[in-house]
Design a protein around this motif. Structure first.
Motif, PDB file in Angstrom:
ATOM      1  N   TYR A  68      -0.887   9.823  12.370  1.00 48.30           N
ATOM      2  CA  TYR A  68      -1.545   9.194  11.222  1.00 48.30           C
ATOM      3  C   TYR A  68      -0.628   8.255  10.441  1.00 48.30           C
ATOM      4  N   MET A  69       0.442   7.795  11.043  1.00 48.65           N
ATOM      5  CA  MET A  69       1.385   6.954  10.312  1.00 48.65           C
ATOM      6  C   MET A  69       0.726   5.679   9.783  1.00 48.65           C
ATOM      7  N   ASP A  70      -0.088   5.015  10.600  1.00 52.33           N
ATOM      8  CA  ASP A  70      -0.758   3.791  10.155  1.00 52.33           C
ATOM      9  C   ASP A  70      -1.729   4.094   9.015  1.00 52.33           C
ATOM     10  N   VAL A  71      -2.454   5.192   9.130  1.00 52.52           N
ATOM     11  CA  VAL A  71      -3.388   5.585   8.065  1.00 52.52           C
ATOM     12  C   VAL A  71      -2.623   5.866   6.778  1.00 52.52           C
ATOM     13  N   TRP A  72      -1.505   6.569   6.903  1.00 51.31           N
ATOM     14  CA  TRP A  72      -0.678   6.887   5.731  1.00 51.31           C
ATOM     15  C   TRP A  72      -0.194   5.617   5.043  1.00 51.31           C
ATOM     16  N   ARG A  73       0.303   4.673   5.830  1.00 50.14           N
ATOM     17  CA  ARG A  73       0.778   3.412   5.245  1.00 50.14           C
ATOM     18  C   ARG A  73      -0.367   2.668   4.551  1.00 50.14           C
ATOM     19  N   ASN A  74      -1.538   2.663   5.148  1.00 48.77           N
ATOM     20  CA  ASN A  74      -2.692   1.999   4.540  1.00 48.77           C
ATOM     21  C   ASN A  74      -3.123   2.709   3.261  1.00 48.77           C
ATOM     22  N   ASP A  75      -3.056   4.035   3.270  1.00 52.85           N
ATOM     23  CA  ASP A  75      -3.395   4.790   2.054  1.00 52.85           C
ATOM     24  C   ASP A  75      -2.461   4.414   0.909  1.00 52.85           C
ATOM     25  N   LEU A  76      -1.179   4.317   1.193  1.00 51.71           N
ATOM     26  CA  LEU A  76      -0.223   3.959   0.141  1.00 51.71           C
ATOM     27  C   LEU A  76      -0.478   2.547  -0.373  1.00 51.71           C
ATOM     28  N   ARG A  77      -0.832   1.640   0.532  1.00 50.59           N
ATOM     29  CA  ARG A  77      -1.158   0.276   0.091  1.00 50.59           C
ATOM     30  C   ARG A  77      -2.396   0.279  -0.800  1.00 50.59           C
ATOM     31  N   TRP A  78      -3.388   1.087  -0.428  1.00 50.82           N
ATOM     32  CA  TRP A  78      -4.599   1.166  -1.254  1.00 50.82           C
ATOM     33  C   TRP A  78      -4.262   1.708  -2.641  1.00 50.82           C
ATOM     34  N   ILE A  79      -3.432   2.742  -2.698  1.00 51.35           N
ATOM     35  CA  ILE A  79      -3.053   3.306  -4.000  1.00 51.35           C
ATOM     36  C   ILE A  79      -2.317   2.263  -4.833  1.00 51.35           C
ATOM     37  N   ALA A  80      -1.396   1.522  -4.194  1.00 53.33           N
ATOM     38  CA  ALA A  80      -0.675   0.470  -4.917  1.00 53.33           C
ATOM     39  C   ALA A  80      -1.644  -0.571  -5.472  1.00 53.33           C
ATOM     40  N   ASP A  81      -2.699  -0.870  -4.715  1.00 52.25           N
ATOM     41  CA  ASP A  81      -3.683  -1.869  -5.158  1.00 52.25           C
ATOM     42  C   ASP A  81      -4.473  -1.407  -6.376  1.00 52.25           C
ATOM     43  N   GLN A  82      -4.478  -0.109  -6.632  1.00 53.91           N
ATOM     44  CA  GLN A  82      -5.210   0.410  -7.794  1.00 53.91           C
ATOM     45  C   GLN A  82      -4.475   0.138  -9.108  1.00 53.91           C
ATOM     46  N   CYS A  83      -3.262  -0.368  -8.995  1.00 53.23           N
ATOM     47  CA  CYS A  83      -2.482  -0.646 -10.199  1.00 53.23           C
ATOM     48  C   CYS A  83      -2.053  -2.101 -10.236  1.00 53.23           C
TER      49      CYS A  83
END
Length: 342
Positions: free
Chosen positions: A230-245
């Motif tokens: 799930y490394m790609d999913v994890w990286r995408n999740d972190l990018r999504w969280i960053a986009d929330q701010c």
């Protein structure tokens, strides 16, 4: 020949030490195996310290002295670098007295109902929490927490986002629940968060906004763990969280990020820690205290649970609750106190 081999081994060890101690310098902080190694900085520091002692003992033998001293120096530098990093982030602080304008935010991955609604409610009331992010907590458990808190004189509104609702008795990791004090006003889950069109991929996050437009947007997050598949999913999740701010917004983000500050380095903007948000624990002297797992001492475990805030807030205190390690879950609660800016 042996001397050349010793120099080669020392150089390779120095390179490996640099890679695992500061992988973000090499843009490897979100890459296996460096993402997993750096997440446990406390253990890494301890390992380098042990290696330093072992190499110093080896140096007592004259034929090994030069090689052993060189290796001991590299190991000592690795231990020092990691120790200083954790020391700057902080090994423990306390909460100040709450003020009329302060907001206390608590995040706790409760591992489903392993912790129990009563324990969650007792802890939240004791901490005087205004916002409670509960990854891996079903709506029904969140409602039980709210009922318990109401009985204790601290009413809360309950919101949640759930994936795979059509599957009965699915794992509670498919649900993220968030409780918000009525003192902060009425909130509602935004549609893109609820239907998953804009969200973390496999484990849900809940984005709630004030109904009247006054107050912070609150995001309770749950990123997937960085398992090999799930490394790609994890990286995408972190990018999504960053986009929330984004810049200039009024945002509070709390939850299980499954990432330390090291993993967020490439996603930081404007001198912040993730997007334009700042890590409240690191700001107030708790950023080095581990929140997972509870069966590893807090100074050696990984600080992967966070409360982040935009520039509309400033952090005035934080605490990782280590007295609940036997409560049933595998994460420690984190509580921070925020004050509005301006």
């Amino acid at each position: 020949m042996l001397r050349v081999l010793g120099i080669l081994v020392t150089v390779l060890f120095a390179i490996a030490t640099a890679l695992v101690s500061w992988p973000q310098f090499f843009r490897l902080e979100q890459t296996m195996p460096f993402a997993h190694i750096v997440s446990m900085r406390g253990i890494l520091v301890a390992a380098f310290a042990i290696l330093t002692v072992l190499f110093l003992l080896m140096a007592l033998a004259r034929p090994m002295r030069g090689f052993a001293m060189s290796m001991a120096l590299v190991a000592a530098l690795g231990a020092t670098a990691g120790g200083v990093t954790l020391g700057v982030r902080g090994y423990g602080d306390t909460l100040p007295e709450a003020t009329e304008t302060s907001v206390r935010v608590m995040t706790w991955n409760t591992a489903g109902d392993a912790t129990g609604a009563y324990q969650i409610a007792q802890s939240a009331v004791a901490m005087d929490a205004d916002i409670i992010a509960l990854p891996e907590t079903a709506q029904s458990v969140g409602e039980d927490v709210a009922i318990e808190m109401r009985e204790l004189g601290r009413p809360m509104w309950v919101h949640h986002v759930q994936y795979n609702e059509e599957i009965e008795r699915g794992p509670q990791s498919w649900v993220t629940t968030i409780l918000i004090s009525p003192d902060l006003g009425d909130y509602a889950v935004i549609e893109s968060s609820d239907d998953g069109s804009s969200n973390t991929a496999l484990l849900p996050s809940a984005v709630v906004m004030p109904v009247d437009g006054t107050g912070p947007t609150v995001v309770a997050v749950h990123a997937i763990a960085p398992r090999p598949a799930y490394m790609d999913v994890w990286r995408n999740d972190l990018r999504w969280i960053a986009d929330q701010c984004p810049e200039g917004e009024n945002v509070i983000i709390a939850g299980d990020f499954n990432a330390t500050l090291d993993h967020m380095a490439s996603l930081a903007a404007g001198g912040a820690d993730l997007g334009y948000c700042h890590d409240a624990a690191a700001e107030t002297g708790n950023g080095g205290v581990g929140t997972w797992p509870t069966d590893v001492p807090a100074l050696l475990s990984a600080p992967i649970d966070h409360v982040m805030h935009s520039d509309a807030w400033r952090a005035t205190g934080s605490i990782v609750l280590t007295n609940l390690d036997g409560a049933g879950g595998d994460h420690r609660p984190l509580v921070v106190q925020l004050e509005p800016v301006g």
